[in-house]
Write an enzyme that holds these catalytic residues in place. Structure first.
Site, PDB file in Angstrom:
ATOM      1  N   VAL A  62       0.813  -1.231   0.000  1.00  0.00           N
ATOM      2  CA  VAL A  62       0.000   0.000   0.000  1.00  0.00           C
ATOM      3  C   VAL A  62       0.844   1.279   0.000  1.00  0.00           C
ATOM      4  O   VAL A  62       0.320   2.363  -0.222  1.00  0.00           O
ATOM      5  CB  VAL A  62      -0.990   0.042   1.191  1.00  0.00           C
ATOM      6  CG1 VAL A  62      -2.047  -1.043   1.051  1.00  0.00           C
ATOM      7  CG2 VAL A  62      -0.271  -0.033   2.534  1.00  0.00           C
ATOM      8  N   ASN A  88      -7.178  -1.489   5.710  1.00  0.00           N
ATOM      9  CA  ASN A  88      -6.851  -2.316   6.883  1.00  0.00           C
ATOM     10  C   ASN A  88      -5.359  -2.580   7.079  1.00  0.00           C
ATOM     11  O   ASN A  88      -4.914  -2.821   8.196  1.00  0.00           O
ATOM     12  CB  ASN A  88      -7.599  -3.651   6.752  1.00  0.00           C
ATOM     13  CG  ASN A  88      -7.059  -4.697   7.698  1.00  0.00           C
ATOM     14  OD1 ASN A  88      -7.369  -4.712   8.883  1.00  0.00           O
ATOM     15  ND2 ASN A  88      -6.211  -5.594   7.183  1.00  0.00           N
ATOM     16  N   TYR A 153       3.376   3.498  16.368  1.00  0.00           N
ATOM     17  CA  TYR A 153       2.071   2.924  16.014  1.00  0.00           C
ATOM     18  C   TYR A 153       0.946   3.877  16.443  1.00  0.00           C
ATOM     19  O   TYR A 153       0.035   4.182  15.666  1.00  0.00           O
ATOM     20  CB  TYR A 153       1.937   1.567  16.718  1.00  0.00           C
ATOM     21  CG  TYR A 153       0.666   0.818  16.422  1.00  0.00           C
ATOM     22  CD1 TYR A 153       0.502   0.130  15.225  1.00  0.00           C
ATOM     23  CD2 TYR A 153      -0.378   0.768  17.346  1.00  0.00           C
ATOM     24  CE1 TYR A 153      -0.660  -0.573  14.948  1.00  0.00           C
ATOM     25  CE2 TYR A 153      -1.536   0.067  17.091  1.00  0.00           C
ATOM     26  CZ  TYR A 153      -1.677  -0.611  15.896  1.00  0.00           C
ATOM     27  OH  TYR A 153      -2.829  -1.310  15.628  1.00  0.00           O
ATOM     28  N   SER A 156       0.710   6.879  14.266  1.00  0.00           N
ATOM     29  CA  SER A 156       0.145   6.558  12.950  1.00  0.00           C
ATOM     30  C   SER A 156      -1.374   6.404  13.038  1.00  0.00           C
ATOM     31  O   SER A 156      -2.108   6.860  12.155  1.00  0.00           O
ATOM     32  CB  SER A 156       0.775   5.280  12.377  1.00  0.00           C
ATOM     33  OG  SER A 156       0.308   4.118  13.043  1.00  0.00           O
ATOM     34  N   LYS A 157      -1.851   5.768  14.102  1.00  0.00           N
ATOM     35  CA  LYS A 157      -3.298   5.531  14.223  1.00  0.00           C
ATOM     36  C   LYS A 157      -4.056   6.814  14.562  1.00  0.00           C
ATOM     37  O   LYS A 157      -5.169   7.032  14.079  1.00  0.00           O
ATOM     38  CB  LYS A 157      -3.564   4.432  15.266  1.00  0.00           C
ATOM     39  CG  LYS A 157      -3.035   3.050  14.850  1.00  0.00           C
ATOM     40  CD  LYS A 157      -3.674   2.554  13.561  1.00  0.00           C
ATOM     41  CE  LYS A 157      -3.265   1.132  13.200  1.00  0.00           C
ATOM     42  NZ  LYS A 157      -3.889   0.649  11.971  1.00  0.00           N
ATOM     43  N   ILE A 186      -7.407  -7.444  19.793  1.00  0.00           N
ATOM     44  CA  ILE A 186      -8.059  -8.460  18.952  1.00  0.00           C
ATOM     45  C   ILE A 186      -7.093  -9.632  18.770  1.00  0.00           C
ATOM     46  O   ILE A 186      -5.893  -9.439  18.579  1.00  0.00           O
ATOM     47  CB  ILE A 186      -8.423  -7.875  17.563  1.00  0.00           C
ATOM     48  CG1 ILE A 186      -9.214  -6.558  17.709  1.00  0.00           C
ATOM     49  CG2 ILE A 186      -9.180  -8.886  16.710  1.00  0.00           C
ATOM     50  CD1 ILE A 186     -10.526  -6.651  18.444  1.00  0.00           C
TER      51      ILE A 186
HETATM   52  N1  LIG Z   1      -4.794  -7.181  16.235  1.00  0.00           N
HETATM   53  C1  LIG Z   1      -5.176  -6.182  17.015  1.00  0.00           C
HETATM   54  O1  LIG Z   1      -5.324  -6.323  18.242  1.00  0.00           O
HETATM   55  C2  LIG Z   1      -5.485  -4.843  16.406  1.00  0.00           C
HETATM   56  C3  LIG Z   1      -6.067  -3.854  17.199  1.00  0.00           C
HETATM   57  C4  LIG Z   1      -6.345  -2.621  16.647  1.00  0.00           C
HETATM   58  C5  LIG Z   1      -6.053  -2.375  15.314  1.00  0.00           C
HETATM   59  N2  LIG Z   1      -5.468  -3.351  14.571  1.00  0.00           N
HETATM   60  C6  LIG Z   1      -5.177  -3.034  13.179  1.00  0.00           C
HETATM   61  O2  LIG Z   1      -5.855  -3.948  12.333  1.00  0.00           O
HETATM   62  C7  LIG Z   1      -5.123  -4.108  11.110  1.00  0.00           C
HETATM   63  C8  LIG Z   1      -4.907  -5.575  10.816  1.00  0.00           C
HETATM   64  O3  LIG Z   1      -4.238  -6.131  11.911  1.00  0.00           O
HETATM   65  P1  LIG Z   1      -4.079  -7.702  12.102  1.00  0.00           P
HETATM   66  O4  LIG Z   1      -3.990  -7.916  13.570  1.00  0.00           O
HETATM   67  O5  LIG Z   1      -5.093  -8.444  11.300  1.00  0.00           O
HETATM   68  O6  LIG Z   1      -2.611  -7.875  11.474  1.00  0.00           O
HETATM   69  P2  LIG Z   1      -1.954  -9.042  10.581  1.00  0.00           P
HETATM   70  O7  LIG Z   1      -0.485  -8.843  10.633  1.00  0.00           O
HETATM   71  O8  LIG Z   1      -2.508 -10.364  10.979  1.00  0.00           O
HETATM   72  O9  LIG Z   1      -2.489  -8.649   9.147  1.00  0.00           O
HETATM   73  C9  LIG Z   1      -2.035  -7.489   8.492  1.00  0.00           C
HETATM   74  C10 LIG Z   1      -1.842  -7.818   7.035  1.00  0.00           C
HETATM   75  O10 LIG Z   1      -1.392  -6.612   6.391  1.00  0.00           O
HETATM   76  C11 LIG Z   1      -0.368  -6.984   5.489  1.00  0.00           C
HETATM   77  N3  LIG Z   1       0.503  -5.836   5.241  1.00  0.00           N
HETATM   78  C12 LIG Z   1       1.479  -5.348   6.033  1.00  0.00           C
HETATM   79  N4  LIG Z   1       2.099  -4.338   5.432  1.00  0.00           N
HETATM   80  C13 LIG Z   1       1.498  -4.169   4.227  1.00  0.00           C
HETATM   81  C14 LIG Z   1       1.700  -3.282   3.137  1.00  0.00           C
HETATM   82  N5  LIG Z   1       2.679  -2.366   3.151  1.00  0.00           N
HETATM   83  N6  LIG Z   1       0.886  -3.376   2.053  1.00  0.00           N
HETATM   84  C15 LIG Z   1      -0.089  -4.309   2.010  1.00  0.00           C
HETATM   85  N7  LIG Z   1      -0.305  -5.200   3.004  1.00  0.00           N
HETATM   86  C16 LIG Z   1       0.467  -5.116   4.098  1.00  0.00           C
HETATM   87  C17 LIG Z   1       0.376  -8.114   6.164  1.00  0.00           C
HETATM   88  O11 LIG Z   1       1.126  -8.888   5.231  1.00  0.00           O
HETATM   89  C18 LIG Z   1      -0.765  -8.884   6.802  1.00  0.00           C
HETATM   90  O12 LIG Z   1      -1.254  -9.901   5.971  1.00  0.00           O
HETATM   91  C19 LIG Z   1      -3.823  -3.302  11.286  1.00  0.00           C
HETATM   92  O13 LIG Z   1      -3.978  -2.027  10.688  1.00  0.00           O
HETATM   93  C20 LIG Z   1      -3.718  -3.160  12.792  1.00  0.00           C
HETATM   94  O14 LIG Z   1      -2.983  -2.022  13.173  1.00  0.00           O
HETATM   95  C21 LIG Z   1      -5.189  -4.578  15.077  1.00  0.00           C
END
Ligand SMILES: NC(=O)c1ccc[n+]([C@@H]2O[C@H](COP(=O)([O-])OP(=O)(O)OC[C@H]3O[C@@H](n4cnc5c(N)ncnc54)[C@H](O)[C@@H]3O)[C@@H](O)[C@H]2O)c1
Length: 249
Positions: A62, A88, A153, A156-157, A186
């Site tokens: 992205v 996402n 982080y 960024s958020k 999560i």
């Molecule tokens: N897991 C949590 O507790 C939580 C809480 C709040 C927010 N989030 C946010 O939710 C989103 C997804 O998190 P997740 O826990 O499913 O993470 P994850 O690592 O399981 O999935 C993230 C996916 O994004 C892909 N990715 C990373 N960099 C990328 C790039 N430059 N271009 C395209 N794809 C890319 C990764 O390869 C991965 O498949 C993130 O933005 C994270 O910050 C997660």
């Protein structure tokens, strides 16, 4: 079938919450384009998701404007329009503020914030011509309150939340709504890879009113709502999905 006939793009959908969002969108009747930086990961996800409907996958980082543009152009060529963008894709590194290296700071801001900007701008140019669209950004409760060892982080958020509000103002005349989702803790691979010791995590969950982590599906449900026409008067806001965690002082 709240998204019947809609064309949706979901970034970072190779696993975790992104894959759950894509699955939910498909279950609600959308045609879904998924992307992920990792080719094998996004192709495997597309294989799993195909059972739920029409999925097209792209290996796209992205942060790469040319690749994002090519994906959006191809989406419009194949499906004719883009109704929904779910930004996402995201990364997180746990590092004390005094030890954050420039590379990790820059990478985190690049993927989480600049990636959201690039994807949104390119998709919104298509939506503006259509005079309709819904963009849902993945922020976090870390975009509202601070948490140690995550300064890059969190920054960024928080940036995503304000980017979303500004986009909501500027894109409203084009019929485009923009909102953010702020999940708390999560259960995903990203959370497990974060490197927090098990004991610390236990103490963390004890402070959550609902006393547990959320599921990827619970976050995906919130994305589907804000992406759908049910949220037609909702723009520029954050929906917190955290089991009540940030209700505490
Ligand atoms: N897991 C949590 O507790 C939580 C809480 C709040 C927010 N989030 C946010 O939710 C989103 C997804 O998190 P997740 O826990 O499913 O993470 P994850 O690592 O399981 O999935 C993230 C996916 O994004 C892909 N990715 C990373 N960099 C990328 C790039 N430059 N271009 C395209 N794809 C890319 C990764 O390869 C991965 O498949 C993130 O933005 C994270 O910050 C997660």
């Amino acid at each position: 079938m709240r998204l019947k006939g809609k064309i949706a793009v979901v970034t970072g959908a190779g696993r975790g919450i992104g894959e759950a969002i894509a699955r939910k969108f498909l279950q609600e009747g959308a045609t879904v384009v998924i992307c992920d930086a990792l080719k094998a990961r996004v192709e495997e996800a597309a294989g799993r998701l195909a059972a739920f409907g029409t999925v097209q996958s792209f290996a796209v980082d992205v942060t790469n404007r040319e690749d994002v543009q090519a994906m959006i152009d191809e989406t419009v060529r194949i499906f004719g329009r883009i109704d929904i963008l779910a930004n996402n894709a995201g990364i997180a590194r746990f590092e004390p503020f005094l030890e954050i290296e420039d590379k990790n700071w820059n990478d985190t801001l690049a993927v989480n914030l600049t990636g959201t900007f690039i994807c949104s701008q390119i998709a919104a140019r298509v939506m503006a011509k259509q005079k309709s669209g819904a963009i849902v950004n993945m922020a976090s409760t870390n975009g509202i309150l601070g948490e140690e060892a995550l300064a890059h982080y969190n920054a960024s958020k928080a940036g995503i939340v304000l980017l979303g509000k500004t986009m909501a103002i500027e894109l409203a005349p084009y019929g485009i709504r923009v909102n953010s989702i702020c999940p708390g803790s999560i259960q995903t691979d990203l959370a497990l890879e974060g490197g927090q010791p098990a004991e610390e995590l236990e103490q963390y969950f004890a402070k959550i009113p609902l006393k547990r982590r959320g599921s990827t599906e619970e976050v995906a449900n919130a994305f589907a709502f804000l992406a759908s026409d049910e949220a037609s008067f909702i723009t520029g806001t954050e929906l917190v999905v955290d089991g009540g965690q940030i209700c505490h002082e």
